[in-house]
Design a protein around this motif. Structure first.
Motif, PDB file in Angstrom:
ATOM      1  N   ARG A  14       0.702  -1.159  -0.144  1.00 18.36           N
ATOM      2  CA  ARG A  14      -0.041  -0.065   0.039  1.00 18.36           C
ATOM      3  C   ARG A  14       1.014   1.172  -0.011  1.00 18.36           C
ATOM      4  NH1 ARG A  14      -4.409  -2.318   4.236  1.00 18.36           N
ATOM      5  NH2 ARG A  14      -5.565  -3.585   2.782  1.00 18.36           N
ATOM      6  N   CYS A  15       2.079   1.080   0.091  1.00 17.70           N
ATOM      7  CA  CYS A  15       2.964   2.124  -0.091  1.00 17.70           C
ATOM      8  C   CYS A  15       3.974   2.297  -1.166  1.00 17.70           C
ATOM      9  CB  CYS A  15       3.737   2.280   1.380  1.00 17.70           C
ATOM     10  SG  CYS A  15       3.006   2.459   2.808  1.00 17.70           S
ATOM     11  N   HIS A  16       4.519   3.651  -1.484  1.00 21.57           N
ATOM     12  CA  HIS A  16       5.415   3.641  -2.357  1.00 21.57           C
ATOM     13  C   HIS A  16       6.584   3.129  -1.630  1.00 21.57           C
ATOM     14  CE1 HIS A  16       3.534   6.384  -5.172  1.00 21.57           C
ATOM     15  NE2 HIS A  16       3.206   6.963  -4.239  1.00 21.57           N
ATOM     16  N   GLN A  17       7.697   2.327  -2.628  1.00 21.78           N
ATOM     17  CA  GLN A  17       8.908   1.813  -2.298  1.00 21.78           C
ATOM     18  C   GLN A  17       9.866   2.878  -1.837  1.00 21.78           C
ATOM     19  OE1 GLN A  17      10.373  -0.353  -5.732  1.00 21.78           O
ATOM     20  NE2 GLN A  17       9.427  -2.230  -4.760  1.00 21.78           N
ATOM     21  N   ARG A  18      10.523   2.636  -0.724  1.00 25.66           N
ATOM     22  CA  ARG A  18      11.527   3.727  -0.342  1.00 25.66           C
ATOM     23  C   ARG A  18      12.908   3.367  -0.683  1.00 25.66           C
ATOM     24  NH1 ARG A  18      11.038   3.243   6.129  1.00 25.66           N
ATOM     25  NH2 ARG A  18      11.893   1.054   5.428  1.00 25.66           N
ATOM     26  N   LYS A  19      13.821   4.549  -0.919  1.00 24.20           N
ATOM     27  CA  LYS A  19      15.068   4.522  -1.498  1.00 24.20           C
ATOM     28  C   LYS A  19      16.213   3.982  -0.327  1.00 24.20           C
ATOM     29  CE  LYS A  19      14.084   7.690  -5.193  1.00 24.20           C
ATOM     30  NZ  LYS A  19      14.625   9.032  -5.864  1.00 24.20           N
ATOM     31  N   SER A  20      15.592   4.314   0.740  1.00 23.46           N
ATOM     32  CA  SER A  20      16.511   3.908   2.145  1.00 23.46           C
ATOM     33  C   SER A  20      15.557   3.745   3.398  1.00 23.46           C
ATOM     34  CB  SER A  20      17.641   4.989   2.503  1.00 23.46           C
ATOM     35  OG  SER A  20      16.802   5.922   3.055  1.00 23.46           O
ATOM     36  N   PRO A  21      16.379   3.023   4.225  1.00 24.70           N
ATOM     37  CA  PRO A  21      15.253   2.658   5.425  1.00 24.70           C
ATOM     38  C   PRO A  21      14.778   3.883   6.387  1.00 24.70           C
ATOM     39  CG  PRO A  21      17.281   1.210   5.296  1.00 24.70           C
ATOM     40  CD  PRO A  21      17.528   2.206   4.271  1.00 24.70           C
ATOM     41  N   ASN A  22      15.511   5.081   6.171  1.00 21.18           N
ATOM     42  CA  ASN A  22      15.410   6.118   6.751  1.00 21.18           C
ATOM     43  C   ASN A  22      14.156   6.880   6.333  1.00 21.18           C
ATOM     44  OD1 ASN A  22      17.340   5.560   8.580  1.00 21.18           O
ATOM     45  ND2 ASN A  22      18.922   6.420   7.503  1.00 21.18           N
ATOM     46  N   GLU A  23      13.969   6.805   5.082  1.00 19.80           N
ATOM     47  CA  GLU A  23      12.908   7.667   4.183  1.00 19.80           C
ATOM     48  C   GLU A  23      11.481   7.115   4.848  1.00 19.80           C
ATOM     49  OE1 GLU A  23      10.937   7.986  -0.263  1.00 19.80           O
ATOM     50  OE2 GLU A  23      13.086   7.096   0.058  1.00 19.80           O
ATOM     51  N   PRO A  24      10.812   8.071   5.011  1.00 10.45           N
ATOM     52  CA  PRO A  24       9.234   8.060   5.739  1.00 10.45           C
ATOM     53  C   PRO A  24       8.583   7.313   4.775  1.00 10.45           C
ATOM     54  CG  PRO A  24       9.589  10.127   4.962  1.00 10.45           C
ATOM     55  CD  PRO A  24      10.952   9.635   4.991  1.00 10.45           C
ATOM     56  N   TRP A  25       7.582   6.338   5.142  1.00 10.69           N
ATOM     57  CA  TRP A  25       6.501   5.495   4.211  1.00 10.69           C
ATOM     58  C   TRP A  25       5.598   6.466   3.814  1.00 10.69           C
ATOM     59  CZ3 TRP A  25       7.454   0.979   2.818  1.00 10.69           C
ATOM     60  CH2 TRP A  25       8.241   0.045   3.493  1.00 10.69           C
ATOM     61  N   ARG A  26       5.061   6.426   2.375  1.00  9.55           N
ATOM     62  CA  ARG A  26       4.189   7.346   1.853  1.00  9.55           C
ATOM     63  C   ARG A  26       3.095   6.493   1.129  1.00  9.55           C
ATOM     64  NH1 ARG A  26       5.119   9.933  -2.389  1.00  9.55           N
ATOM     65  NH2 ARG A  26       7.001   8.933  -3.009  1.00  9.55           N
ATOM     66  N   GLY A  27       1.946   6.486   1.559  1.00 11.49           N
ATOM     67  CA  GLY A  27       0.860   5.918   0.688  1.00 11.49           C
ATOM     68  C   GLY A  27       0.800   5.884  -0.782  1.00 11.49           C
ATOM     69  N   ASN A  28       0.628   4.865  -1.306  1.00 17.31           N
ATOM     70  CA  ASN A  28       0.646   4.803  -3.056  1.00 17.31           C
ATOM     71  C   ASN A  28      -0.949   4.960  -3.376  1.00 17.31           C
ATOM     72  OD1 ASN A  28       0.507   4.182  -5.486  1.00 17.31           O
ATOM     73  ND2 ASN A  28       2.018   2.541  -5.422  1.00 17.31           N
ATOM     74  N   ARG A  29      -1.298   6.119  -3.991  1.00 21.79           N
ATOM     75  CA  ARG A  29      -2.524   6.592  -4.074  1.00 21.79           C
ATOM     76  C   ARG A  29      -3.027   6.065  -5.748  1.00 21.79           C
ATOM     77  NH1 ARG A  29      -4.047  10.311   0.384  1.00 21.79           N
ATOM     78  NH2 ARG A  29      -2.106  10.732   1.346  1.00 21.79           N
ATOM     79  N   ILE A  30      -1.959   5.139  -6.429  1.00 14.12           N
ATOM     80  CA  ILE A  30      -2.555   5.149  -7.668  1.00 14.12           C
ATOM     81  C   ILE A  30      -3.812   4.579  -8.105  1.00 14.12           C
ATOM     82  CG2 ILE A  30      -1.597   2.698  -7.552  1.00 14.12           C
ATOM     83  CD1 ILE A  30      -0.143   3.123 -10.247  1.00 14.12           C
ATOM     84  N   VAL A  31      -4.512   3.632  -7.347  1.00 17.56           N
ATOM     85  CA  VAL A  31      -5.903   3.387  -7.293  1.00 17.56           C
ATOM     86  C   VAL A  31      -6.924   4.473  -7.257  1.00 17.56           C
ATOM     87  CG1 VAL A  31      -7.745   1.941  -6.437  1.00 17.56           C
ATOM     88  CG2 VAL A  31      -5.250   1.151  -6.384  1.00 17.56           C
ATOM     89  N   GLY A  32      -6.691   5.288  -6.445  1.00 17.21           N
ATOM     90  CA  GLY A  32      -7.366   6.729  -6.305  1.00 17.21           C
ATOM     91  C   GLY A  32      -7.193   7.503  -7.570  1.00 17.21           C
ATOM     92  N   GLU A  33      -5.769   7.462  -8.001  1.00 17.96           N
ATOM     93  CA  GLU A  33      -5.750   8.478  -9.247  1.00 17.96           C
ATOM     94  C   GLU A  33      -6.125   7.668 -10.599  1.00 17.96           C
ATOM     95  OE1 GLU A  33      -1.133   9.752  -7.506  1.00 17.96           O
ATOM     96  OE2 GLU A  33      -1.520   8.173  -8.893  1.00 17.96           O
ATOM     97  N   THR A  34      -6.134   6.604 -10.584  1.00 17.79           N
ATOM     98  CA  THR A  34      -6.908   5.660 -11.615  1.00 17.79           C
ATOM     99  C   THR A  34      -8.314   6.057 -11.666  1.00 17.79           C
ATOM    100  OG1 THR A  34      -5.185   3.943 -11.735  1.00 17.79           O
ATOM    101  CG2 THR A  34      -7.436   3.489 -12.631  1.00 17.79           C
ATOM    102  N   LEU A  35      -9.087   5.810 -10.560  1.00 15.27           N
ATOM    103  CA  LEU A  35     -10.611   5.906 -10.693  1.00 15.27           C
ATOM    104  C   LEU A  35     -10.708   7.616 -10.783  1.00 15.27           C
ATOM    105  CD1 LEU A  35     -11.441   3.816  -7.490  1.00 15.27           C
ATOM    106  CD2 LEU A  35     -12.120   3.454  -9.789  1.00 15.27           C
ATOM    107  N   ARG A  36      -9.982   8.592 -10.434  1.00 18.84           N
ATOM    108  CA  ARG A  36     -10.109   9.935 -10.763  1.00 18.84           C
ATOM    109  C   ARG A  36     -10.047  10.167 -12.209  1.00 18.84           C
ATOM    110  NH1 ARG A  36      -5.042  12.959  -9.344  1.00 18.84           N
ATOM    111  NH2 ARG A  36      -4.464  11.813 -11.062  1.00 18.84           N
ATOM    112  N   ASP A  37      -8.870   9.511 -12.886  1.00 17.30           N
ATOM    113  CA  ASP A  37      -8.791   9.954 -14.152  1.00 17.30           C
ATOM    114  C   ASP A  37      -9.829   8.983 -15.000  1.00 17.30           C
ATOM    115  OD1 ASP A  37      -6.497  11.131 -13.407  1.00 17.30           O
ATOM    116  OD2 ASP A  37      -5.188   9.503 -13.962  1.00 17.30           O
ATOM    117  N   GLY A  38     -10.379   8.075 -14.415  1.00 16.21           N
ATOM    118  CA  GLY A  38     -11.918   7.681 -15.100  1.00 16.21           C
ATOM    119  C   GLY A  38     -12.811   8.399 -14.801  1.00 16.21           C
TER     120      GLY A  38
END
Length: 276
Positions: free
Chosen positions: A174-198
């Motif tokens: 449910r999150c974007h992949q992080r580039k390092s263990p210290n990077e904060p997690w961010r929710g992946n909103r691609i499903v919402g973006e897909t529905l919005r674009d539809g």
């Protein structure tokens, strides 16, 4: 019309929770019910018993894993057809009946498509591909449509949650992949973006913004902190949205139910379009 969506949580038929869910649904008296994780209703005898218990008609979609279903009140909705053509291509599938709403001030020129779905919990990217397919099926019959159920992924506009409280396997999906263990997690909103674009509108978010009431964005997964259960409508149905609320099924499910109120006399006929 009151539309209810409820993930009943796997195993509800085995531990007695289904009876409590039926009681909850009947107390709300919706005209349309979108159900998820109802694999036991793939048995025709169980489906018939559920119809009798709910005092509604019921159709169940085929599934590779956990079935979805739609129940409706035939005094308010006349069934035209049920479309599940690509249900087995999705992780859990979808159920897409088409209805003629009865008793309106003027008849609709296209059927109401009501899709119950349960997108894959294991990958936001794959769930977005499933959402793309659902967009096409929703618009297939004229564009008066709603998609509801366990969408499983982070909606647009909701605040970032404390991902440290979420199980690691849910963070990976449910999150974007992080580039390092210290990077904060961010929710992946691609499903919402897909529905919005539809050109779909998230009912809860729409009313939360309209009323300036962020409580309407409250989480629906009892353990996962996210508003994973959602109802989205096509442009023709945006003017029909009048209310939204959560329904707590108590110990009978690990998901809150959703109630969306739609006034189908307000359908925007200019938004009805031919499928190409």
């Amino acid at each position: 019309m009151t539309v209810m969506s409820q993930n009943v949580q796997y195993g509800a038929d085995k531990d007695g929770r289904w009876d409590g869910i039926v009681e909850q649904i009947r107390s709300v008296a919706p005209q349309l019910v979108l159900l998820q994780e109802v694999d036991f209703l793939s048995d025709p005898d169980a489906a018939k018993a559920a119809e009798n218990a709910l005092a509604l008609r019921l159709t169940v979609a085929p599934s590779r894993n956990l079935n979805t279903a739609v129940a409706w009140d035939p005094e308010h909705l006349q069934l035209v057809d049920v479309e599940t053509k690509y249900s087995l291509e999705l992780h859990h599938g979808y159920c897409a009946p088409q209805f003629i709403p009865l008793g309106l001030d003027r008849p609709l020129p296209a059927p109401l498509v009501a899709i119950s779905t349960h997108l894959t919990p294991y990958s936001a990217q794959v769930a977005a591909q499933e959402a793309q397919l659902l967009c096409a099926r929703a618009y297939r019959y004229g564009g008066i449509a709603l998609v509801g159920g366990d969408i499983n992924h982070m909606p647009l506009g909701d605040q970032e949650i404390d991902w440290s409280l979420v199980q690691p396997y849910n963070r990976t999906s449910r999150c974007h992949q992080r580039k390092s263990p210290n990077e904060p997690w961010r929710g992946n909103r691609i499903v919402g973006e897909t529905l919005r674009d539809g050109e779909f509108t998230d009912v809860a978010a729409h009313l939360a913004d309209l009323r300036e009431d962020p409580t309407l964005r409250a989480h629906t997964g009892k353990h996962g902190l996210l508003r994973v259960d959602q109802t989205h409508v096509t442009p023709a149905l945006i003017p029909t949205i009048t209310d939204y609320q959560r329904v707590d099924p108590g110990p009978n499910s690990d998901h809150y139910g959703l109630l969306a109120s739609l006034d189908l006399n307000r359908v925007d006929h200019s938004q009805i379009r031919a499928y190409a």
